[in-house]
Design an enzyme around this catalytic site. Structure first.
Site, PDB file in Angstrom:
ATOM      1  N   GLY A  46     -15.853  26.534  -9.853  1.00 26.63           N
ATOM      2  CA  GLY A  46     -14.909  26.232  -8.788  1.00 26.63           C
ATOM      3  C   GLY A  46     -13.814  25.368  -9.185  1.00 26.63           C
ATOM      4  O   GLY A  46     -13.256  25.441 -10.136  1.00 26.63           O
ATOM      5  N   GLU A  47     -13.592  24.547  -8.129  1.00 26.63           N
ATOM      6  CA  GLU A  47     -12.742  23.492  -8.466  1.00 26.63           C
ATOM      7  C   GLU A  47     -13.238  22.177  -8.061  1.00 26.63           C
ATOM      8  O   GLU A  47     -13.744  21.862  -6.982  1.00 26.63           O
ATOM      9  CB  GLU A  47     -11.595  23.702  -7.290  1.00 26.63           C
ATOM     10  CG  GLU A  47     -10.325  22.805  -7.536  1.00 26.63           C
ATOM     11  CD  GLU A  47      -9.762  22.786  -9.005  1.00 26.63           C
ATOM     12  OE1 GLU A  47      -9.542  24.196  -9.399  1.00 26.63           O
ATOM     13  OE2 GLU A  47      -9.563  22.101  -9.554  1.00 26.63           O
ATOM     14  N   SER A  48     -13.561  21.469  -9.416  1.00 33.48           N
ATOM     15  CA  SER A  48     -14.269  20.443  -9.182  1.00 33.48           C
ATOM     16  C   SER A  48     -13.804  19.206  -8.261  1.00 33.48           C
ATOM     17  O   SER A  48     -14.626  18.468  -7.490  1.00 33.48           O
ATOM     18  CB  SER A  48     -14.574  19.631 -10.458  1.00 33.48           C
ATOM     19  OG  SER A  48     -13.271  19.554 -11.046  1.00 33.48           O
ATOM     20  N   CYS A  78     -19.245  25.213 -15.580  1.00 31.77           N
ATOM     21  CA  CYS A  78     -17.487  24.952 -15.371  1.00 31.77           C
ATOM     22  C   CYS A  78     -17.467  23.833 -14.532  1.00 31.77           C
ATOM     23  O   CYS A  78     -17.773  22.675 -14.961  1.00 31.77           O
ATOM     24  CB  CYS A  78     -16.864  26.252 -15.099  1.00 31.77           C
ATOM     25  SG  CYS A  78     -15.416  26.325 -15.413  1.00 31.77           S
ATOM     26  N   ARG A 105     -11.041  18.268 -18.455  1.00 26.02           N
ATOM     27  CA  ARG A 105     -10.706  19.317 -17.660  1.00 26.02           C
ATOM     28  C   ARG A 105      -9.716  20.133 -17.992  1.00 26.02           C
ATOM     29  O   ARG A 105      -8.865  19.660 -18.780  1.00 26.02           O
ATOM     30  CB  ARG A 105     -10.366  18.876 -16.369  1.00 26.02           C
ATOM     31  CG  ARG A 105     -11.478  18.108 -15.308  1.00 26.02           C
ATOM     32  CD  ARG A 105     -11.131  17.705 -13.911  1.00 26.02           C
ATOM     33  NE  ARG A 105     -10.597  18.907 -13.469  1.00 26.02           N
ATOM     34  CZ  ARG A 105      -9.942  18.743 -12.118  1.00 26.02           C
ATOM     35  NH1 ARG A 105      -9.582  17.747 -11.617  1.00 26.02           N
ATOM     36  NH2 ARG A 105      -9.766  19.792 -11.328  1.00 26.02           N
ATOM     37  N   ILE A 132     -13.050  30.333 -17.877  1.00 23.73           N
ATOM     38  CA  ILE A 132     -11.936  30.380 -16.766  1.00 23.73           C
ATOM     39  C   ILE A 132     -11.543  28.802 -16.622  1.00 23.73           C
ATOM     40  O   ILE A 132     -12.161  28.316 -15.864  1.00 23.73           O
ATOM     41  CB  ILE A 132     -12.574  31.149 -15.563  1.00 23.73           C
ATOM     42  CG1 ILE A 132     -12.913  32.407 -15.800  1.00 23.73           C
ATOM     43  CG2 ILE A 132     -11.432  31.049 -14.440  1.00 23.73           C
ATOM     44  CD1 ILE A 132     -13.851  33.122 -14.504  1.00 23.73           C
ATOM     45  N   ARG A 133     -10.302  28.697 -16.839  1.00 18.77           N
ATOM     46  CA  ARG A 133      -9.719  27.331 -17.044  1.00 18.77           C
ATOM     47  C   ARG A 133     -10.865  26.327 -17.294  1.00 18.77           C
ATOM     48  O   ARG A 133     -11.166  25.363 -16.515  1.00 18.77           O
ATOM     49  CB  ARG A 133      -8.981  27.134 -15.491  1.00 18.77           C
ATOM     50  CG  ARG A 133      -7.959  28.134 -15.340  1.00 18.77           C
ATOM     51  CD  ARG A 133      -7.064  27.695 -14.169  1.00 18.77           C
ATOM     52  NE  ARG A 133      -7.735  27.866 -12.845  1.00 18.77           N
ATOM     53  CZ  ARG A 133      -8.050  26.697 -12.231  1.00 18.77           C
ATOM     54  NH1 ARG A 133      -7.859  25.358 -12.701  1.00 18.77           N
ATOM     55  NH2 ARG A 133      -8.999  26.906 -11.203  1.00 18.77           N
ATOM     56  N   HIS A 168     -19.242  30.700 -17.823  1.00 19.45           N
ATOM     57  CA  HIS A 168     -19.702  31.601 -16.707  1.00 19.45           C
ATOM     58  C   HIS A 168     -20.763  32.336 -16.953  1.00 19.45           C
ATOM     59  O   HIS A 168     -20.595  33.674 -17.203  1.00 19.45           O
ATOM     60  CB  HIS A 168     -18.336  32.254 -15.868  1.00 19.45           C
ATOM     61  CG  HIS A 168     -17.616  31.137 -15.210  1.00 19.45           C
ATOM     62  ND1 HIS A 168     -17.887  30.835 -13.889  1.00 19.45           N
ATOM     63  CD2 HIS A 168     -16.606  30.572 -15.802  1.00 19.45           C
ATOM     64  CE1 HIS A 168     -16.821  29.854 -13.555  1.00 19.45           C
ATOM     65  NE2 HIS A 168     -16.099  29.542 -14.657  1.00 19.45           N
ATOM     66  N   GLU A 170     -22.751  33.360 -15.029  1.00 18.22           N
ATOM     67  CA  GLU A 170     -23.038  34.345 -13.840  1.00 18.22           C
ATOM     68  C   GLU A 170     -22.387  35.367 -13.810  1.00 18.22           C
ATOM     69  O   GLU A 170     -22.520  36.513 -12.903  1.00 18.22           O
ATOM     70  CB  GLU A 170     -23.094  33.449 -12.574  1.00 18.22           C
ATOM     71  CG  GLU A 170     -21.642  33.355 -12.087  1.00 18.22           C
ATOM     72  CD  GLU A 170     -20.779  32.092 -13.115  1.00 18.22           C
ATOM     73  OE1 GLU A 170     -21.351  31.643 -13.957  1.00 18.22           O
ATOM     74  OE2 GLU A 170     -19.780  31.799 -12.424  1.00 18.22           O
TER      75      GLU A 170
END
Ligand code: GLN
Length: 191
Positions: A46-48, A78, A105, A132-133, A168, A170
């Site tokens: 997600g967004e840490s 991630c 990051r 993903i990023r 990822h 998942e």
């Protein structure tokens, strides 16, 4: 067995679906009282920055850190890996800081940083890794076992009961990494 999945932000549903497909009961972790009685924890992507802020606001950061330091198995993917890292080379905002690694990051560039690559994962076999990023692990400290590299950069590592993965697992339907994690959880339950 109950696995808690941090559900304040990010890709938690995908982990839940995958674990439930393996017959594991899951609990979404949204507040401090959700943290009791768990056998393992998943920190999703997600967004840490947002996850870090919410964990503090919800007063979940300290209890979660204590649980992980106490040996509760954790699968961090991630953004979750960024939460675990002791050092972030391009961000001062350390969150849990329980895993002695330095991560970078958005290490593959912000917009163009999503890609797939097949690479060997120790103890699992060849895995199609979806980035993903993503961050990568720049430095692994003492006691950290490197499990996978992509183009020479560490994409998975383990420190005791902490499993940190920059891609990822998942996504894409391959359950082997979650099964690897469940073995860690079962191993701890028996001890
Ligand atoms: N770029 C995100 C961060 O720095 C991580 C991306 C992800 O979890 N897919 O927090």
């Amino acid at each position: 067995m109950t696995i808690g999945i941090l559900a304040v932000q990010g890709a938690f549903i995908e982990h839940e679906r995958m674990l439930e497909s393996l017959g594991v009961s899951c609990r979404q972790l949204r507040q401090k009282s959700d943290l009791s009685g768990l056998d393992g924890v998943v920190l999703p992507g997600g967004e840490s920055t947002v996850q870090n802020k919410l964990l503090r606001e919800l007063d979940m950061l300290d209890p979660l850190r204590d649980m992980i330091k106490g040996g509760l198995p954790v699968l961090a993917t991630c953004a979750g890996l960024i939460l675990l890292a002791e050092h972030i080379s391009n961000d001062p905002a350390v969150c849990l800081g329980t895993m002695p690694v330095t991560v970078r990051r958005n290490a593959y560039g912000r917009q163009t940083g999503s890609f797939m690559k097949e690479a060997p994962f120790e103890g699992v076999g060849d895995v199609n890794m979806i980035f993903i990023r993503a961050p990568y692990i720049e430095e692994a400290g003492k006691g950290v076992q490197v499990l996978a590299r992509v183009d020479g950069r560490i994409s998975a590592a383990r420190f005791g009961s902490q499993l940190g993965i920059s891609f990822h697992p998942e996504l894409g339907g391959d359950t082997r990494i979650h099964q690897y994690f469940l073995q860690m959880v079962k191993g701890r339950k028996q001890n």
